[in-house]
Motif scaffolding. Sequence first.
Motif, PDB file in Angstrom:
ATOM      1  N   VAL A 197       0.732  -1.252   0.179  1.00 11.09           N
ATOM      2  CA  VAL A 197       0.071   0.060  -0.208  1.00 11.09           C
ATOM      3  C   VAL A 197       0.888   1.423   0.019  1.00 11.09           C
ATOM      4  O   VAL A 197       0.710   2.312  -0.595  1.00 11.09           O
ATOM      5  N   TYR A 198       2.027   1.099   0.696  1.00 10.39           N
ATOM      6  CA  TYR A 198       3.005   2.261   0.647  1.00 10.39           C
ATOM      7  C   TYR A 198       3.467   2.661  -0.883  1.00 10.39           C
ATOM      8  O   TYR A 198       3.135   3.820  -1.321  1.00 10.39           O
ATOM      9  N   HIS A 199       3.758   1.448  -1.603  1.00  9.17           N
ATOM     10  CA  HIS A 199       4.325   1.718  -2.911  1.00  9.17           C
ATOM     11  C   HIS A 199       3.013   2.356  -3.688  1.00  9.17           C
ATOM     12  O   HIS A 199       3.378   3.149  -4.595  1.00  9.17           O
ATOM     13  N   LEU A 200       1.775   1.556  -3.493  1.00 11.25           N
ATOM     14  CA  LEU A 200       0.727   2.083  -4.368  1.00 11.25           C
ATOM     15  C   LEU A 200       0.366   3.687  -4.126  1.00 11.25           C
ATOM     16  O   LEU A 200       0.144   4.458  -4.910  1.00 11.25           O
ATOM     17  N   ILE A 201       0.476   3.957  -2.993  1.00  9.35           N
ATOM     18  CA  ILE A 201      -0.145   5.326  -2.625  1.00  9.35           C
ATOM     19  C   ILE A 201       0.804   6.308  -2.878  1.00  9.35           C
ATOM     20  O   ILE A 201       0.718   7.617  -3.613  1.00  9.35           O
ATOM     21  N   THR A 202       2.034   6.108  -2.670  1.00 11.09           N
ATOM     22  CA  THR A 202       3.235   7.097  -3.041  1.00 11.09           C
ATOM     23  C   THR A 202       3.304   7.379  -4.475  1.00 11.09           C
ATOM     24  O   THR A 202       3.599   8.408  -5.031  1.00 11.09           O
ATOM     25  N   ASN A 203       3.127   6.265  -5.247  1.00 13.58           N
ATOM     26  CA  ASN A 203       3.326   6.555  -6.737  1.00 13.58           C
ATOM     27  C   ASN A 203       2.014   7.067  -7.183  1.00 13.58           C
ATOM     28  O   ASN A 203       2.268   7.846  -8.253  1.00 13.58           O
ATOM     29  N   ALA A 204       0.964   6.789  -6.495  1.00 14.72           N
ATOM     30  CA  ALA A 204      -0.192   7.566  -7.039  1.00 14.72           C
ATOM     31  C   ALA A 204      -0.384   8.891  -6.610  1.00 14.72           C
ATOM     32  O   ALA A 204      -0.929   9.609  -7.304  1.00 14.72           O
ATOM     33  N   SER A 205       0.457   9.458  -5.786  1.00 16.77           N
ATOM     34  CA  SER A 205       0.326  10.791  -5.136  1.00 16.77           C
ATOM     35  C   SER A 205       1.664  11.383  -5.785  1.00 16.77           C
ATOM     36  O   SER A 205       1.743  12.869  -5.436  1.00 16.77           O
ATOM     37  N   LYS A 206       2.402  10.610  -6.546  1.00 14.81           N
ATOM     38  CA  LYS A 206       3.923  11.260  -6.988  1.00 14.81           C
ATOM     39  C   LYS A 206       3.680  12.697  -7.749  1.00 14.81           C
ATOM     40  O   LYS A 206       2.750  12.349  -9.122  1.00 14.81           O
ATOM     41  N   PRO A 207       3.830  13.750  -7.518  1.00 17.14           N
ATOM     42  CA  PRO A 207       3.742  15.017  -8.345  1.00 17.14           C
ATOM     43  C   PRO A 207       4.420  14.868  -9.643  1.00 17.14           C
ATOM     44  O   PRO A 207       5.523  14.466  -9.887  1.00 17.14           O
ATOM     45  N   GLY A 208       3.655  15.345 -10.566  1.00 19.92           N
ATOM     46  CA  GLY A 208       4.110  15.608 -12.066  1.00 19.92           C
ATOM     47  C   GLY A 208       4.201  17.159 -12.207  1.00 19.92           C
ATOM     48  O   GLY A 208       4.014  17.730 -11.348  1.00 19.92           O
ATOM     49  N   ALA A 209       4.492  17.352 -13.515  1.00 19.29           N
ATOM     50  CA  ALA A 209       4.635  18.726 -13.755  1.00 19.29           C
ATOM     51  C   ALA A 209       3.227  19.600 -13.447  1.00 19.29           C
ATOM     52  O   ALA A 209       2.274  18.967 -13.956  1.00 19.29           O
ATOM     53  N   GLY A 210       3.148  20.792 -12.640  1.00 18.78           N
ATOM     54  CA  GLY A 210       1.940  21.288 -12.585  1.00 18.78           C
ATOM     55  C   GLY A 210       1.387  22.024 -13.552  1.00 18.78           C
ATOM     56  O   GLY A 210       2.240  22.515 -14.520  1.00 18.78           O
TER      57      GLY A 210
END
Lengths: 442, 564
Positions: A197-210
Amino acid sequence: MTNFGKRPSAWKQLGAAVCISGIAGVAFSVQAMAQEKAQPSERPAPYAMSPESTTLPEKVLRARIPYISATSSGAAYDIDGKKIDGGLSANVVASGLAIEYGISDKMSFGMLIPYVVKNDLGMNAENFRNQRGYQLSKRNFYVSASSLMMKQGICSNLSACWALIDTGYAFPYDTTVQLTTGEGLTVPAGVPLNQGVYHLITNASKPGAGETGMGDIDLGLKYRWLNEGPMGHAVSLVLHTPTGKYEDVPLAHRATGRGILEVGLRSSFDYKLGEDFIAGWQHTIDYAVGKGKIKRTQLLKNTELDDVQDEAADGSFADGYANDNKFDRPGVRNSGFIDVKTSFGRFSSVLNPLGAKVRYGYDYDSAVRVEEREDAVSNGFRGATERSSMRTLGLGLVFDGFQLENRVPVRVTWDIDSPIGGSNKAVAAVRNSVITELYYKF
Amino acid sequence: MRFDKKSMSRWSAALAAVLASQGCGKAVSNENIPKAADELTTDDVTDESVKARQAKWEELAAALGIGTNRATTSADLVTQLGTPSTYLTTNAAQLPALMSTLTTQYAAKANQARCAAVDSVTFWKNAYDSTGTAVAAKVYLMKYKLQTDTAGTAEENVRSGLFVVPDAGTGNARLIAYGHGGDSGLSYTEIAANFGALQASNVIVAPAFPSEAVCNANTGDNKACDAEGNLADGVGTSLPYDNDADDLLGMYDCVVRAFAGSDGGNYNLSAADGYASRLKTHGAGAFSSRPISVLAGASRGGLVSLVAAGRMGAHLAAGAGTGALGTAYGSPSFFSCSVNFAGPVGPTVGKARIYFELLVKGTIENSAFINLPGIRKLKDLFNDYIAGEVTADVAKMRAVQRDVTLTSPLIAAALQNWKTYAGSTQNALLQSRRGRMLWLHGDADTVVPVTDTQLQYNTLAGMTATQVGYVSGQLTGTSTMPGVNVTARIFSGANHFDSVYYTATGTYPDSYVSSTSITGASASLDANSTPGVDGFLNSTAQLNSTVSDTLTSWLASSTYGCTF
């Protein structure tokens, strides 16, 4: 007392450009910051002190160019108001143009066109676990995984399943867990779910170019009805129009607008404390009208909108949410500030153009609520059905060209506001604002 | 001081410098982002405690020769869970040594399953069946003590149990030692439900098991032990299934002695209560006066009864080589038949291996398996292994002695038709004396998967000469083993047999071990296959039969049942 009308030619001069190398703010509040700087109208005060309740004189045009930088290095507030390192660092720059016009000496019209120049957000995944959003996403995943575990007879209720997951439970065979977005995440046998779940959420939340570009345009009308003795009071009607990017922006890219029409009622009150100080209190109540459109973002690829069709035959969805939805912002947003201004002219007449202020700001924002559901979610939609708040303490300096001997119609203010408290705030940014004001009288 | 364009420029520069000092323009970036969730493998596991627990589990699994419950697909896992220990397959040559170790352990504590004294026998009430209809039998509360050493010293604890004696009949009552289900105490309602009218024709002995009470319940389920209080409080400390078997064998021994008048005369049931000649005895051979005895149990008690059978098999194997029965075991019990109501198979195979993994990892507390009878206490037994205080070999033996598949060679040798046993000069294990087993299970069992019965059956039926080498190696003058006749009846649509008194369960769908995926060699066997077992697995013939009907007909059957 006013300086208007004395040097009309100078009002046509553009004020000096203000150099700011960085700004920030949290991507989510870029346009809010710009709006905050676009208070409809202020009248130049005798000693570089502008009361909050003043309006522009009739037929006077003011152009303001805000340049706002918001930066953060991880500071955030959790749902209980505790300051945390939330793992998000921001570097946001917003600018725009605010145009105001004095319809009469008591009434001004204003329009703000905010523009997001830079919208950078970085994430430290380890610290991101402290975020409220992480916890909500984690809960969603635990519910999904627990549902599967209960079907397999591994555990008999949610709390037991969660406790089992927390001890490092792993599926005995590669198991696909259906996420709330309808996506399927295959968790390999032997990989603890609490790590997955840590890998899932952090990747799902990883910011890209705004996203950058225009934000929500504000329109306002301000009426000053009281100007007696030391007191002044004005009321404003403000319309926040959802012209910024919102609906089609995946979470990784962060929107420039709030996605919904809001109507605000603003009270601006000031009280002169002798000749040297002016105290002011401005409070705005914003109410979201109707509903806005919102789209879900994929959890496994947060740069893409969710296109997984997980609608059941009866029209229902796994978590009750379709990919394309509507949202509202229940309740009202309360924001404003209390400040005390002074002029350095009290010390020497040559310091007349300079003033300063101290300001306490607050913003109790409304929350995004998808499909009128009250459960706190973070399942690919922006917002979490939970209100957030922020309180700041700031200092400001003002240079008022009207107070120069040759009365230059330019005023430049610089404010720095630092967070002193809040709740459920993913990023608590320090905000530097420089606003250049130019005047013109027709 | 003047403010002109030049000075304004200087002020602007100064202002910019101040802003820069506020950190303006600082670049941001993503840090420590882990790999995507769908790219994870077990090599990426970072939690050291998780890795340590996994290592402990894998070490024990390797010692037991079982899989580690890791598979790519559900079907692969089903296959893995349905595959017994390598001691029964590829590593069969080591099975005799394992059985030898177990036999030595059993022998060292054999006296603890022997009766030291009967403290009291008290009439409680008249018997009835599951509907409350009177049955011509009486229910007694027996208090007794077991031995603490080979000298026969009585323990301090006074244990309790129930036994049911028919009101009438001469020489026709088998003696059934019954292990109850659940772990909430012994309730007579369970005996009434499972045996019904059979109470009028069989003596039934049921201990409470260590630390458990005899419930005062007259109706309802055994949770009434809480609602209606205890008829007798529990004593001792539970070592799940293992010292339960002590109780089962020990109370049986006390009842045999009481009937025989050999308990010192205090409770001579034959004389004092008019029960003379009530028991059905072998009537011939060296044990002609011993009762025809049945080991029985439901659910957890079914496992206990098979653990007890393994003990008896160990005894017979130990004595078989010399022909001196009882040398290592003092005064052993001798059983001829076994009945198992939906008993589990043990921790090393089937779905139970899933909870065994959690147990060994110390994380079973929050799983649904923790509510299975005996699991809480069983968990405590492995704490020292988890803590690294004992080796995997020590932990292995704790699992082995509670596992039906790994003790299959001993179980298969335990039951004998003692009528034809001529005495100490004759080999104790002869194929012609093989005993009889009955297994009853519902294929909709949500507590103990029906596949457990299938796995037991497959293991016994699939044994080879190598696998039973330990037992057969003790034989003199023959290479065969006695084996056992097995009748396994699968009841279509039936849930757990003791579901009326066991409620604290979750749902156990057959997603891990399906009834169709583990059938193996479960077809009928030739009547005289050697070595192995005789019997049949019938899943359709009993569709319209009750458990009681099946048990009644099986007890009366001289072909596969408990009539010799």
